[in-house]
Design an enzyme around this catalytic site. Sequence first.
Site, PDB file in Angstrom:
ATOM      1  N   ASP A  47     -20.150  11.135  11.475  1.00 10.44           N
ATOM      2  CA  ASP A  47     -19.101  11.489  10.515  1.00 10.44           C
ATOM      3  C   ASP A  47     -18.611  10.275   9.751  1.00 10.44           C
ATOM      4  O   ASP A  47     -18.806   9.163  10.188  1.00 10.44           O
ATOM      5  CB  ASP A  47     -17.878  11.984  11.293  1.00 10.44           C
ATOM      6  CG  ASP A  47     -17.918  13.469  11.510  1.00 10.44           C
ATOM      7  OD1 ASP A  47     -17.072  13.926  12.278  1.00 10.44           O
ATOM      8  OD2 ASP A  47     -18.759  14.151  10.918  1.00 10.44           O
ATOM      9  N   LYS A  69     -18.042  14.217   5.889  1.00 10.41           N
ATOM     10  CA  LYS A  69     -17.389  15.030   4.866  1.00 10.41           C
ATOM     11  C   LYS A  69     -16.361  14.172   4.147  1.00 10.41           C
ATOM     12  O   LYS A  69     -15.539  13.529   4.776  1.00 10.41           O
ATOM     13  CB  LYS A  69     -16.668  16.212   5.507  1.00 10.41           C
ATOM     14  CG  LYS A  69     -17.541  17.047   6.384  1.00 10.41           C
ATOM     15  CD  LYS A  69     -16.695  18.144   7.006  1.00 10.41           C
ATOM     16  CE  LYS A  69     -17.453  18.855   8.081  1.00 10.41           C
ATOM     17  NZ  LYS A  69     -17.021  18.543   9.419  1.00 10.41           N
ATOM     18  N   MET A 180      -4.340  14.569   9.094  1.00 14.15           N
ATOM     19  CA  MET A 180      -4.719  15.268   7.854  1.00 14.15           C
ATOM     20  C   MET A 180      -3.467  15.726   7.087  1.00 14.15           C
ATOM     21  O   MET A 180      -3.458  16.819   6.519  1.00 14.15           O
ATOM     22  CB  MET A 180      -5.622  16.482   8.165  1.00 14.15           C
ATOM     23  CG  MET A 180      -6.931  16.100   8.816  1.00 14.15           C
ATOM     24  SD  MET A 180      -7.949  17.510   9.258  1.00 14.15           S
ATOM     25  CE  MET A 180      -7.174  18.043  10.776  1.00 14.15           C
TER      26      MET A 180
HETATM   27  N1  SAH Z   1     -10.796  14.062  16.175  1.00 12.85           N
HETATM   28  C1  SAH Z   1     -10.073  13.074  15.421  1.00 12.85           C
HETATM   29  C2  SAH Z   1      -9.231  13.673  14.316  1.00 12.85           C
HETATM   30  C3  SAH Z   1     -10.026  14.444  13.271  1.00 12.85           C
HETATM   31  S1  SAH Z   1      -9.031  14.992  11.947  1.00 12.85           S
HETATM   32  C4  SAH Z   1      -9.219  12.221  16.386  1.00 12.85           C
HETATM   33  O1  SAH Z   1      -9.057  12.582  17.547  1.00 12.85           O
HETATM   34  O2  SAH Z   1      -8.759  11.165  15.958  1.00 12.85           O
HETATM   35  C5  SAH Z   1      -9.164  13.632  10.826  1.00 12.85           C
HETATM   36  C6  SAH Z   1      -7.823  12.958  10.671  1.00 12.85           C
HETATM   37  O3  SAH Z   1      -7.636  12.021  11.720  1.00 12.85           O
HETATM   38  C7  SAH Z   1      -7.646  12.143   9.415  1.00 12.85           C
HETATM   39  O4  SAH Z   1      -7.323  12.929   8.306  1.00 12.85           O
HETATM   40  C8  SAH Z   1      -6.507  11.247   9.804  1.00 12.85           C
HETATM   41  O5  SAH Z   1      -5.280  11.948   9.803  1.00 12.85           O
HETATM   42  C9  SAH Z   1      -6.837  10.951  11.257  1.00 12.85           C
HETATM   43  N2  SAH Z   1      -7.586   9.691  11.434  1.00 12.85           N
HETATM   44  C10 SAH Z   1      -8.722   9.537  12.130  1.00 12.85           C
HETATM   45  N3  SAH Z   1      -9.094   8.243  12.176  1.00 12.85           N
HETATM   46  C11 SAH Z   1      -8.142   7.557  11.491  1.00 12.85           C
HETATM   47  C12 SAH Z   1      -7.951   6.184  11.181  1.00 12.85           C
HETATM   48  N4  SAH Z   1      -8.808   5.241  11.594  1.00 12.85           N
HETATM   49  N5  SAH Z   1      -6.849   5.834  10.465  1.00 12.85           N
HETATM   50  C13 SAH Z   1      -5.977   6.765  10.054  1.00 12.85           C
HETATM   51  N6  SAH Z   1      -6.118   8.076  10.305  1.00 12.85           N
HETATM   52  C14 SAH Z   1      -7.184   8.471  11.022  1.00 12.85           C
END
Ligand code: SAH
Length: 269
Positions: A47, A69, A180
């Site tokens: 991803d 995506k 998100m």
């Molecule tokens: N499964 C992932 C989340 C997926 S949804 C988890 O557990 O982290 C994707 C969202 O995660 C993004 O829109 C943002 O809100 C957050 N996100 C993931 N990695 C990030 C990062 N390095 N910095 C800021 N936001 C992050």
Amino acid sequence: MTTQNSGTTGSVSAGSVTLVGGGPGAAELLTVAAVTALHQADVVLFDRLAPNDELALLAPGATLVDVGKRAGSHPVSQAGIEELMVEHALAGKRVVRLKGGDPYVFGRGSEEVIACHRNGIAVTVISGVTSAIAVPAAAGIPLTHRGISHAFTVISGHAPLTDNELAGLTLLGSTVVVLMGVGTLPTLSQGLLRHGMPAHMPVAIIERGFSATQRTTVSTLSSVLADAATAGVRSPAVLVIGEVVRLAFRGDAAAEDLVARAAEFAVAD
Ligand code: SAH
């Protein structure tokens, strides 16, 4: 009641799928199990938010497939990702589906597991460090602190919250973490205010956690929309709403006061 064996079941000669939580973007935050699975992989489907800079080193024997995506466009649809995963596994490959953060936190991981089950493919899930906790921590924000917040709720800002949800969050009075959430910040902040959350409630927006361009914008519930617009806040970002945001600022008088009050409160119980 039903019981199930956990972990790998299914045909030995067929390939397998391992859903790997890649953590919030820093290779050091991959688990040992994640590194092992990557090392053994024949195919890695990754991803945008998974740590992908060092993938060639981490998965030296694997074909790397970018199924990332981007906001507004979907290079490979969810159904397409599941088809690829199943196809490679049925061809006898060890497939790693590398996902950002933890596979079961808004990652559609469970849908991918179900797709494997439907096709009789052995599937395991390796938990990852979720951005919901690690990104605030990278900005110095703890989600709980004795006497200040003893719970946190992680919500998806993908779609606006209902009035009941907004009322529930306000009543709960603990830390709110939003993933998100950049696009729905207007409805979220206005909704929480409408349901009685204090206008001065601190809000932090941490963009691009663990990257060289990580940035934190601190505001309050009533000013966050204007401040986010001024700063030009963009996804990916984690939002934290709650008094714990003050704890990130060492030496700040309001934070000192908050911690002192929290300590009194904690001693009382
Ligand atoms: N499964 C992932 C989340 C997926 S949804 C988890 O557990 O982290 C994707 C969202 O995660 C993004 O829109 C943002 O809100 C957050 N996100 C993931 N990695 C990030 C990062 N390095 N910095 C800021 N936001 C992050």
